[in-house]
Design a protein around this motif. Structure first.
Motif, mmCIF file in Angstrom:
data_model
loop_
_atom_site.group_PDB
_atom_site.id
_atom_site.type_symbol
_atom_site.label_atom_id
_atom_site.label_comp_id
_atom_site.label_asym_id
_atom_site.label_seq_id
_atom_site.Cartn_x
_atom_site.Cartn_y
_atom_site.Cartn_z
ATOM 1 N N GLN A 73 0.845 -1.244 0.020
ATOM 2 C CA GLN A 73 -0.042 -0.032 0.156
ATOM 3 C C GLN A 73 0.741 1.482 -0.162
ATOM 4 O O GLN A 73 0.621 2.193 -0.815
ATOM 5 C CB GLN A 73 -0.796 -0.011 1.297
ATOM 6 N N ARG A 74 1.940 1.266 1.009
ATOM 7 C CA ARG A 74 2.791 2.454 0.977
ATOM 8 C C ARG A 74 3.595 2.632 -0.333
ATOM 9 O O ARG A 74 3.755 3.701 -0.799
ATOM 10 C CB ARG A 74 3.871 2.233 2.132
ATOM 11 N N MET A 75 3.967 1.508 -1.089
ATOM 12 C CA MET A 75 4.646 1.810 -2.346
ATOM 13 C C MET A 75 3.835 2.221 -3.323
ATOM 14 O O MET A 75 3.987 3.093 -4.230
ATOM 15 C CB MET A 75 5.540 0.493 -2.757
ATOM 16 N N GLN A 129 9.039 -13.159 -0.369
ATOM 17 C CA GLN A 129 7.575 -12.611 -0.824
ATOM 18 C C GLN A 129 7.797 -11.218 -0.883
ATOM 19 O O GLN A 129 7.373 -10.682 -2.222
ATOM 20 C CB GLN A 129 6.661 -12.886 0.088
ATOM 21 N N GLN A 130 8.497 -10.571 -0.347
ATOM 22 C CA GLN A 130 8.810 -9.075 -0.340
ATOM 23 C C GLN A 130 9.512 -8.703 -1.746
ATOM 24 O O GLN A 130 9.302 -7.777 -2.355
ATOM 25 C CB GLN A 130 9.579 -8.586 0.843
ATOM 26 N N VAL A 131 10.629 -9.511 -1.778
ATOM 27 C CA VAL A 131 11.475 -9.128 -3.238
ATOM 28 C C VAL A 131 10.466 -9.461 -4.402
ATOM 29 O O VAL A 131 10.559 -8.673 -5.451
ATOM 30 C CB VAL A 131 12.654 -10.306 -3.069
ATOM 31 N N SER A 132 9.525 -10.438 -4.298
ATOM 32 C CA SER A 132 8.713 -10.702 -5.414
ATOM 33 C C SER A 132 7.804 -9.457 -5.739
ATOM 34 O O SER A 132 7.477 -8.765 -6.603
ATOM 35 C CB SER A 132 7.812 -11.955 -5.365
ATOM 36 N N THR A 133 7.298 -8.821 -4.532
ATOM 37 C CA THR A 133 6.286 -7.759 -4.403
ATOM 38 C C THR A 133 6.832 -6.691 -4.974
ATOM 39 O O THR A 133 6.305 -5.865 -5.903
ATOM 40 C CB THR A 133 5.538 -7.747 -2.908
ATOM 41 N N PHE A 134 8.008 -6.457 -4.367
ATOM 42 C CA PHE A 134 8.861 -5.156 -4.740
ATOM 43 C C PHE A 134 9.150 -5.214 -6.149
ATOM 44 O O PHE A 134 9.483 -4.049 -6.730
ATOM 45 C CB PHE A 134 9.704 -4.779 -3.974
ATOM 46 N N THR A 168 16.248 0.753 -3.560
ATOM 47 C CA THR A 168 17.556 0.294 -2.587
ATOM 48 C C THR A 168 17.688 1.448 -1.684
ATOM 49 O O THR A 168 17.984 1.176 -0.375
ATOM 50 C CB THR A 168 18.450 0.067 -3.519
ATOM 51 N N ALA A 169 17.835 2.730 -1.983
ATOM 52 C CA ALA A 169 18.169 3.957 -0.900
ATOM 53 C C ALA A 169 17.131 3.892 0.283
ATOM 54 O O ALA A 169 17.426 4.006 1.290
ATOM 55 C CB ALA A 169 18.142 5.348 -1.615
ATOM 56 N N THR A 170 15.481 3.743 0.024
ATOM 57 C CA THR A 170 14.677 3.787 0.912
ATOM 58 C C THR A 170 14.682 2.648 1.801
ATOM 59 O O THR A 170 14.613 2.787 3.011
ATOM 60 C CB THR A 170 13.291 3.998 0.243
ATOM 61 N N ARG A 171 15.153 1.521 1.187
ATOM 62 C CA ARG A 171 15.078 0.263 2.039
ATOM 63 C C ARG A 171 16.333 0.304 2.900
ATOM 64 O O ARG A 171 16.246 -0.063 4.151
ATOM 65 C CB ARG A 171 15.096 -1.025 0.885
ATOM 66 N N VAL A 172 17.395 0.710 2.457
ATOM 67 C CA VAL A 172 18.680 0.848 3.407
ATOM 68 C C VAL A 172 18.456 1.703 4.414
ATOM 69 O O VAL A 172 18.837 1.355 5.781
ATOM 70 C CB VAL A 172 19.932 1.009 2.656
ATOM 71 N N SER A 173 17.653 2.908 4.024
ATOM 72 C CA SER A 173 17.337 3.903 5.151
ATOM 73 C C SER A 173 16.490 3.369 6.274
ATOM 74 O O SER A 173 16.745 3.533 7.406
ATOM 75 C CB SER A 173 16.884 4.888 4.493
ATOM 76 N N LEU A 174 15.595 2.420 5.879
ATOM 77 C CA LEU A 174 14.697 1.877 6.748
ATOM 78 C C LEU A 174 15.512 1.053 7.738
ATOM 79 O O LEU A 174 15.263 0.993 8.944
ATOM 80 C CB LEU A 174 13.605 1.184 6.137
ATOM 81 N N PRO A 185 15.358 10.943 12.616
ATOM 82 C CA PRO A 185 14.019 10.524 11.978
ATOM 83 C C PRO A 185 14.383 9.970 10.942
ATOM 84 O O PRO A 185 14.986 10.141 10.036
ATOM 85 C CB PRO A 185 13.453 11.851 12.129
ATOM 86 N N LEU A 186 13.195 8.952 10.454
ATOM 87 C CA LEU A 186 13.402 8.146 9.188
ATOM 88 C C LEU A 186 13.193 9.294 8.052
ATOM 89 O O LEU A 186 13.935 8.851 7.025
ATOM 90 C CB LEU A 186 12.296 7.053 9.428
ATOM 91 N N ALA A 187 12.463 10.163 8.209
ATOM 92 C CA ALA A 187 12.161 10.857 6.928
ATOM 93 C C ALA A 187 13.661 11.679 6.451
ATOM 94 O O ALA A 187 13.924 11.863 5.557
ATOM 95 C CB ALA A 187 11.043 11.909 7.130
ATOM 96 N N GLU A 188 14.023 12.117 7.557
ATOM 97 C CA GLU A 188 15.466 12.622 7.321
ATOM 98 C C GLU A 188 16.350 11.843 6.842
ATOM 99 O O GLU A 188 17.291 12.137 6.090
ATOM 100 C CB GLU A 188 16.078 13.342 8.496
ATOM 101 N N LEU A 189 16.557 10.508 7.169
ATOM 102 C CA LEU A 189 17.325 9.775 6.813
ATOM 103 C C LEU A 189 17.320 9.177 5.248
ATOM 104 O O LEU A 189 18.191 9.095 4.580
ATOM 105 C CB LEU A 189 17.291 8.171 7.622
ATOM 106 N N VAL A 190 16.056 9.037 4.990
ATOM 107 C CA VAL A 190 15.682 8.845 3.532
ATOM 108 C C VAL A 190 16.213 9.960 2.719
ATOM 109 O O VAL A 190 16.713 9.579 1.549
ATOM 110 C CB VAL A 190 14.149 8.791 3.436
ATOM 111 N N GLN A 191 15.996 11.191 2.931
ATOM 112 C CA GLN A 191 16.452 12.366 2.157
ATOM 113 C C GLN A 191 17.839 12.364 2.040
ATOM 114 O O GLN A 191 18.323 12.653 1.049
ATOM 115 C CB GLN A 191 15.913 13.631 2.766
ATOM 116 N N ARG A 192 18.439 12.113 3.284
ATOM 117 C CA ARG A 192 20.083 12.224 3.138
ATOM 118 C C ARG A 192 20.471 10.974 2.088
ATOM 119 O O ARG A 192 21.281 11.335 1.340
ATOM 120 C CB ARG A 192 20.472 11.875 4.429
ATOM 121 N N SER A 193 19.909 9.753 2.219
ATOM 122 C CA SER A 193 20.328 8.493 1.363
ATOM 123 C C SER A 193 19.922 9.115 -0.145
ATOM 124 O O SER A 193 20.795 8.832 -1.216
ATOM 125 C CB SER A 193 19.631 7.516 1.679
ATOM 126 N N LEU A 194 18.616 9.500 -0.419
ATOM 127 C CA LEU A 194 18.414 9.975 -1.922
ATOM 128 C C LEU A 194 19.312 11.016 -2.422
ATOM 129 O O LEU A 194 19.548 11.034 -3.580
ATOM 130 C CB LEU A 194 16.921 10.376 -1.980
#
Length: 203
Positions: A73-75, A129-134, A168-174, A185-194
């Motif tokens: 859903q999130r993706m 299953q996650q690999v297949s879904t993503f 990949t960047a969002t997954r590693v950040s998580l 914060p997760l949002a900040e970590l994601v932005q740094r990674s991107l």
């Protein structure tokens, strides 16, 4: 002037189906956290949600799919957010800003989702299953990215590379965030990674 496109509100039937799907997902996560994903059964999930085994099968192929419904859903929402960004934005800018908006909207993360994500990292069946879904969602994201590229590049590798790098960047950040949620914060970590991985894609 371009006319505003209005997406019709889902009807009662669609809302009921969405509610049932969400109830099954919530039940699966709840039972997996309590008893372990390896001991989870489709029958238990159906019972917990108050529906039949047949009803479960109408919504999910297996228990892993039910557990990962929230991630899907999130993706999907993120892909929709990328498509909704202004047409003048380049692909990497659209990806980064859509991610920023998405994580700001998430706000305080649902403890069940955090627990589910930690559970996922220790369950090989869920990871598979996650690999297949993503993989399927990555193809959708690549198509959304390609729409923003010059026409000559749309059938090439650049859009696929962007989509794969973004996910990949969002997954590693998580995963980094889960190791120490109080650090950043997760949002900040994601932005740094991107920002770090996107240097080669900046328009």
């Amino acid at each position: 002037m371009t006319a505003e496109v209005r997406v019709p509100e889902p009807g009662l039937r669609e809302r009921k189906k969405a509610a049932t799907r969400q109830a099954l997902h919530d039940a699966a996560v709840r039972l997996a956290i309590e008893h372990g994903a390896d001991r989870l059964t489709v029958e238990a999930v159906a019972d917990e949600a108050g529906v039949s085994r047949r009803t479960f099968s109408n919504y999910f192929a297996n228990k892993e799919e039910a557990l990962l419904h929230g991630d899907r859903q999130r993706m999907v929402l993120l892909i929709d957010a990328v498509r909704a960004r202004p047409a003048a934005e380049g692909p990497w800018t659209a990806l980064s800003r859509a991610a920023q908006e998405a994580y700001q909207q998430i706000g305080e993360l649902d403890p069940h989702w955090v627990a589910q994500t930690r559970l996922l990292r220790s369950e090989p069946a869920l990871l598979a299953q996650q690999v297949s879904t993503f993989a399927a969602l990555e193809r959708e994201l690549a198509a959304a990215v390609a729409d923003r590229l010059p026409e000559a590049q749309r059938s090439g590798i650049r859009g696929r590379l962007m989509a794969a790098t973004f996910m990949t960047a969002t997954r590693v950040s998580l995963h980094v965030w889960l190791e120490d949620p109080a650090e950043t914060p997760l949002a900040e970590l994601v932005q740094r990674s991107l920002a770090e991985v996107g240097r080669g894609f900046v328009e």
